[in-house]
Design an enzyme around this catalytic site. Structure first.
Site, mmCIF file in Angstrom:
data_model
loop_
_atom_site.group_PDB
_atom_site.id
_atom_site.type_symbol
_atom_site.label_atom_id
_atom_site.label_comp_id
_atom_site.label_asym_id
_atom_site.label_seq_id
_atom_site.Cartn_x
_atom_site.Cartn_y
_atom_site.Cartn_z
ATOM 1 N N HIS A 1 0.769 -0.917 -0.274
ATOM 2 C CA HIS A 1 0.263 -0.231 -0.070
ATOM 3 C C HIS A 1 1.114 1.813 -0.116
ATOM 4 C CE1 HIS A 1 -3.193 -2.855 2.377
ATOM 5 N NE2 HIS A 1 -3.526 -2.791 0.955
ATOM 6 N N ARG B 1 -1.953 -5.971 -8.901
ATOM 7 C CA ARG B 1 -0.455 -6.946 -8.363
ATOM 8 C C ARG B 1 0.087 -7.777 -9.472
ATOM 9 N NH1 ARG B 1 -3.455 -7.723 -2.427
ATOM 10 N NH2 ARG B 1 -5.450 -7.432 -3.777
ATOM 11 N N SER C 1 -2.864 -7.735 3.112
ATOM 12 C CA SER C 1 -3.553 -7.504 4.156
ATOM 13 C C SER C 1 -3.960 -8.695 4.433
ATOM 14 C CB SER C 1 -4.174 -6.630 4.211
ATOM 15 O OG SER C 1 -4.081 -5.590 3.895
ATOM 16 N N LYS D 1 -18.484 -5.990 6.935
ATOM 17 C CA LYS D 1 -16.519 -6.526 6.938
ATOM 18 C C LYS D 1 -15.829 -6.881 8.358
ATOM 19 C CE LYS D 1 -13.201 -5.902 3.007
ATOM 20 N NZ LYS D 1 -13.121 -5.355 2.125
HETATM 21 P P1 ADP Z 1 -9.567 -4.521 0.013
HETATM 22 O O1 ADP Z 1 -10.096 -3.056 -0.348
HETATM 23 O O2 ADP Z 1 -10.225 -5.072 -1.335
HETATM 24 O O3 ADP Z 1 -9.655 -5.021 1.189
HETATM 25 P P2 ADP Z 1 -7.408 -3.724 0.610
HETATM 26 O O4 ADP Z 1 -7.005 -2.964 1.749
HETATM 27 O O5 ADP Z 1 -5.832 -5.179 0.788
HETATM 28 O O6 ADP Z 1 -7.776 -3.638 -0.197
HETATM 29 O O7 ADP Z 1 -5.585 -2.587 -0.781
HETATM 30 C C1 ADP Z 1 -6.695 -1.575 -1.217
HETATM 31 C C2 ADP Z 1 -5.501 -1.104 -2.533
HETATM 32 O O8 ADP Z 1 -4.951 -1.367 -2.409
HETATM 33 C C3 ADP Z 1 -5.746 -2.300 -3.682
HETATM 34 O O9 ADP Z 1 -7.458 -2.344 -3.633
HETATM 35 C C4 ADP Z 1 -4.970 -2.165 -4.198
HETATM 36 O O10 ADP Z 1 -4.500 -1.059 -5.220
HETATM 37 C C5 ADP Z 1 -3.709 -2.087 -3.728
HETATM 38 N N1 ADP Z 1 -2.623 -3.137 -3.133
HETATM 39 C C6 ADP Z 1 -2.952 -4.020 -1.941
HETATM 40 N N2 ADP Z 1 -1.794 -4.370 -1.707
HETATM 41 C C7 ADP Z 1 -1.422 -4.182 -2.687
HETATM 42 C C8 ADP Z 1 -0.160 -4.607 -2.895
HETATM 43 N N3 ADP Z 1 0.800 -5.346 -2.691
HETATM 44 N N4 ADP Z 1 1.107 -4.024 -4.161
HETATM 45 C C9 ADP Z 1 0.385 -2.733 -5.039
HETATM 46 N N5 ADP Z 1 -0.925 -2.540 -4.510
HETATM 47 C C10 ADP Z 1 -2.292 -3.336 -3.440
#
Ligand code: ADP
Length: 158
Positions: free
Chosen positions: A17, A90, A127, A41
């Site tokens: 992130h 990713r 995450s 969630k």
């Molecule tokens: P969600 O809301 O689907 O649980 P996350 O909070 O895990 O998503 O991630 C939010 C956004 O961050 C994702 O939609 C993606 O765009 C980006 N993201 C998550 N992990 C990575 C990573 N390892 N590398 C690049 N971008 C990421």
């Protein structure tokens, strides 16, 4: 002035992130990290904890701020004069759903989605995986900032 949003759950924020947010902050005047509040969630860190960790981790990026949103992301963007949503990609497996969402969002409001390829070092990072590994006592110190590592340890000890 150009303003972009980086939306997500950030439960908790990972180096993947941080990489996307930092790179976005070099392309736009302002970046809003939009933390989704979704009561249905299941999360490990509550909204205040997720926001607090993001604020600490992103403190050295002066044009980045952290906000929460609930409901539709496009409504949040319209309300805060945000013209672009930046999402990290990713792998191709992320693409299908992200494309669908981007196209839906562009029909709902004048908000464009930009995809940023993740840095190869973080392409497997999520995450959910970090939490799973940490729960089983694995070392995630290379995947999350030190404050997040400490928060995970505290959460799992408690
Ligand atoms: P969600 O809301 O689907 O649980 P996350 O909070 O895990 O998503 O991630 C939010 C956004 O961050 C994702 O939609 C993606 O765009 C980006 N993201 C998550 N992990 C990575 C990573 N390892 N590398 C690049 N971008 C990421």
């Amino acid at each position: 002035m150009t303003r972009a949003a980086c939306p997500g759950s950030f439960d908790p924020v990972t180096l993947g992130h941080v990489d996307i947010i930092a790179r976005t902050s070099r392309l736009f005047d302002e970046v809003v990290v939009a933390v989704g509040v979704n009561d249905s969630k299941r999360v490990m860190f509550n909204t205040d904890e997720r926001v607090g960790l993001l604020e600490e981790v992103l403190a050295d990026l002066p044009n980045v701020r952290v906000m929460t949103f609930s409901g539709l992301l496009v409504d949040f963007c319209t309300e805060h004069d945000i013209s672009a949503v930046v999402k990290g990609l990713r792998a191709v497996s992320d693409f299908d759903y992200e494309l669908q969402m981007a196209q839906m969002n562009s029909t709902l409001a004048r908000v464009d989605t930009l995809f940023m390829p993740t840095s190869p070092a973080y392409s497997y990072l999520a995450s959910s995986l970090v939490k799973e590994v940490a729960r089983h006592g694995g070392d995630v110190s290379e995947h999350v900032p030190p404050v997040v590592l400490a928060a995970l340890k505290e959460k799992l000890a408690g």
